[in-house]
Scaffold this active site. Structure first.
Site, mmCIF file in Angstrom:
data_model
loop_
_atom_site.group_PDB
_atom_site.id
_atom_site.type_symbol
_atom_site.label_atom_id
_atom_site.label_comp_id
_atom_site.label_asym_id
_atom_site.label_seq_id
_atom_site.Cartn_x
_atom_site.Cartn_y
_atom_site.Cartn_z
ATOM 1 C CE LYS A 1 -2.140 -0.504 3.905
ATOM 2 N NZ LYS A 1 -1.915 -1.807 4.502
ATOM 3 N NE ARG B 1 -4.613 -0.459 10.464
ATOM 4 C CZ ARG B 1 -3.566 -0.052 9.762
ATOM 5 N NH1 ARG B 1 -3.585 1.095 9.136
ATOM 6 N NH2 ARG B 1 -2.492 -0.795 9.710
ATOM 7 N NE ARG C 1 6.830 -3.762 6.661
ATOM 8 C CZ ARG C 1 5.559 -3.437 6.502
ATOM 9 N NH1 ARG C 1 5.067 -3.211 5.302
ATOM 10 N NH2 ARG C 1 4.759 -3.342 7.533
ATOM 11 N NE ARG D 1 6.287 -0.666 10.617
ATOM 12 C CZ ARG D 1 5.219 -0.619 9.823
ATOM 13 N NH1 ARG D 1 5.327 -0.160 8.578
ATOM 14 N NH2 ARG D 1 4.045 -1.026 10.234
ATOM 15 N NE ARG E 1 1.362 -4.439 11.896
ATOM 16 C CZ ARG E 1 2.479 -4.674 11.222
ATOM 17 N NH1 ARG E 1 3.388 -5.511 11.685
ATOM 18 N NH2 ARG E 1 2.699 -4.076 10.089
HETATM 19 P P1 ADP Z 1 0.669 -1.748 8.556
HETATM 20 O O1 ADP Z 1 -0.315 -1.564 7.421
HETATM 21 O O2 ADP Z 1 1.861 -2.534 8.139
HETATM 22 O O3 ADP Z 1 0.037 -2.224 9.836
HETATM 23 P P2 ADP Z 1 0.726 1.097 9.097
HETATM 24 O O4 ADP Z 1 1.931 1.918 8.930
HETATM 25 O O5 ADP Z 1 -0.453 1.377 8.229
HETATM 26 O O6 ADP Z 1 1.279 -0.361 8.921
HETATM 27 O O7 ADP Z 1 0.216 1.162 10.619
HETATM 28 C C1 ADP Z 1 1.067 0.865 11.707
HETATM 29 C C2 ADP Z 1 0.279 0.861 13.014
HETATM 30 O O8 ADP Z 1 -0.263 2.181 13.249
HETATM 31 C C3 ADP Z 1 -0.948 -0.048 13.066
HETATM 32 O O9 ADP Z 1 -0.619 -1.380 13.404
HETATM 33 C C4 ADP Z 1 -1.792 0.649 14.145
HETATM 34 O O10 ADP Z 1 -1.301 0.378 15.446
HETATM 35 C C5 ADP Z 1 -1.551 2.113 13.862
HETATM 36 N N1 ADP Z 1 -2.547 2.675 12.914
HETATM 37 C C6 ADP Z 1 -2.296 3.204 11.691
HETATM 38 N N2 ADP Z 1 -3.431 3.614 11.095
HETATM 39 C C7 ADP Z 1 -4.427 3.340 11.977
HETATM 40 C C8 ADP Z 1 -5.854 3.511 11.950
HETATM 41 N N3 ADP Z 1 -6.469 4.044 10.883
HETATM 42 N N4 ADP Z 1 -6.550 3.099 13.021
HETATM 43 C C9 ADP Z 1 -5.961 2.568 14.099
HETATM 44 N N5 ADP Z 1 -4.641 2.361 14.196
HETATM 45 C C10 ADP Z 1 -3.871 2.747 13.144
#
Ligand code: ADP
Length: 224
Positions: free
Chosen positions: A21, A96, A133, A165, A176
């Site tokens: 993404k 999400r 990654r 990370r 996740r």
């Molecule tokens: P990934 O898609 O690999 O989980 P992201 O960078 O999109 O990575 O998100 C990392 C973390 O940030 C998520 O696991 C969550 O804890 C938090 N996060 C990001 N966007 C949201 C959201 N829209 N709602 C709730 N938590 C979020």
């Protein structure tokens, strides 16, 4: 394939962790001249800077859990009110949950979404991608662990250090992905019901996937 920009496009990119993404959203945003709004990047920046939001989000993110809806909705609402977002935007990582999707609908009543892309990649593939990654601690560029460009442990773009990370450790990845199935996967049906969904196959090279993504955007925005 056309390389014509799509000025003003308003797009959400859905997809499992590791579906690509971030990379694809960034390229699409650059082409369309709109901001790439990644809630994960915004939260990680807040954690690095030690802001009140960052202090609140740090442990939640490390465990692979979701930051509460009200917090996220507030952040995105503020971000979409900034000047650069008037031209359009590519949202990555938000919404999400169904609650976040409904809030986005309310936030964007004046300038609604053009399309929602579901970047489709199987679970086995994403687990492999995520565990290998590495993310630069300086410029946040994402690499594969076996990329020769970072063989010396240094990011060629900024001299920073590519690292795993905290939430890319196996236990947090599993959590996740579980949360994705439970909370985020229902959004695919939600947006299909609204007639906004475009499914894009996320397997293949970055360029192949980007071509498919552009075809989906073309399809929705009427550019041939
Ligand atoms: P990934 O898609 O690999 O989980 P992201 O960078 O999109 O990575 O998100 C990392 C973390 O940030 C998520 O696991 C969550 O804890 C938090 N996060 C990001 N966007 C949201 C959201 N829209 N709602 C709730 N938590 C979020």
């Amino acid at each position: 394939m056309t390389a014509a920009p799509h000025p003003g496009v308003r797009t959400v990119i859905l997809g499992r962790q590791g579906a690509g993404k971030g990379t694809q959203a960034q390229r699409l945003a650059a082409l369309c001249l709109v901001p790439h709004i990644s809630t994960g990047d915004m939260l990680r920046a807040a954690v690095r800077e030690g802001t009140p939001l960052g202090l609140k989000a740090k442990e939640i993110m490390e465990a692979g859990d979701l930051v509460p809806d009200d917090v996220m909705i507030g952040i995105v609402d503020d971000r979409l009110r900034e000047d650069d977002a008037e031209r359009g935007w590519i949202l990555d990582g938000f919404p999400r949950t169904v609650g976040q999707a409904e809030a986005l609908g309310r936030i964007t009543t004046d300038a609604p979404l053009d399309l929602v892309v579901d970047l489709v990649v199987d679970n086995e593939v994403v687990i492999d991608r995520i565990s290998s990654r590495r993310t630069c601690d300086g410029c946040q560029t994402v690499y594969r662990a076996d990329d020769p460009a970072i063989a010396d442990g240094t990011c060629p773009k900024c001299g920073g250090t590519p690292r795993q990370r905290d939430d890319d450790q196996p236990e947090a990845i599993r959590r996740r992905l579980e949360i994705y199935e439970r909370e985020t996967a229902p959004l695919v049906d939600h947006y299909r019901g609204l007639g906004l969904l475009e499914e894009v196959d996320g397997l293949g090279t970055e360029d192949e996937v980007f071509d498919r993504l552009l075809a989906a955007v073309d399809h929705r925005t009427g550019v041939e």
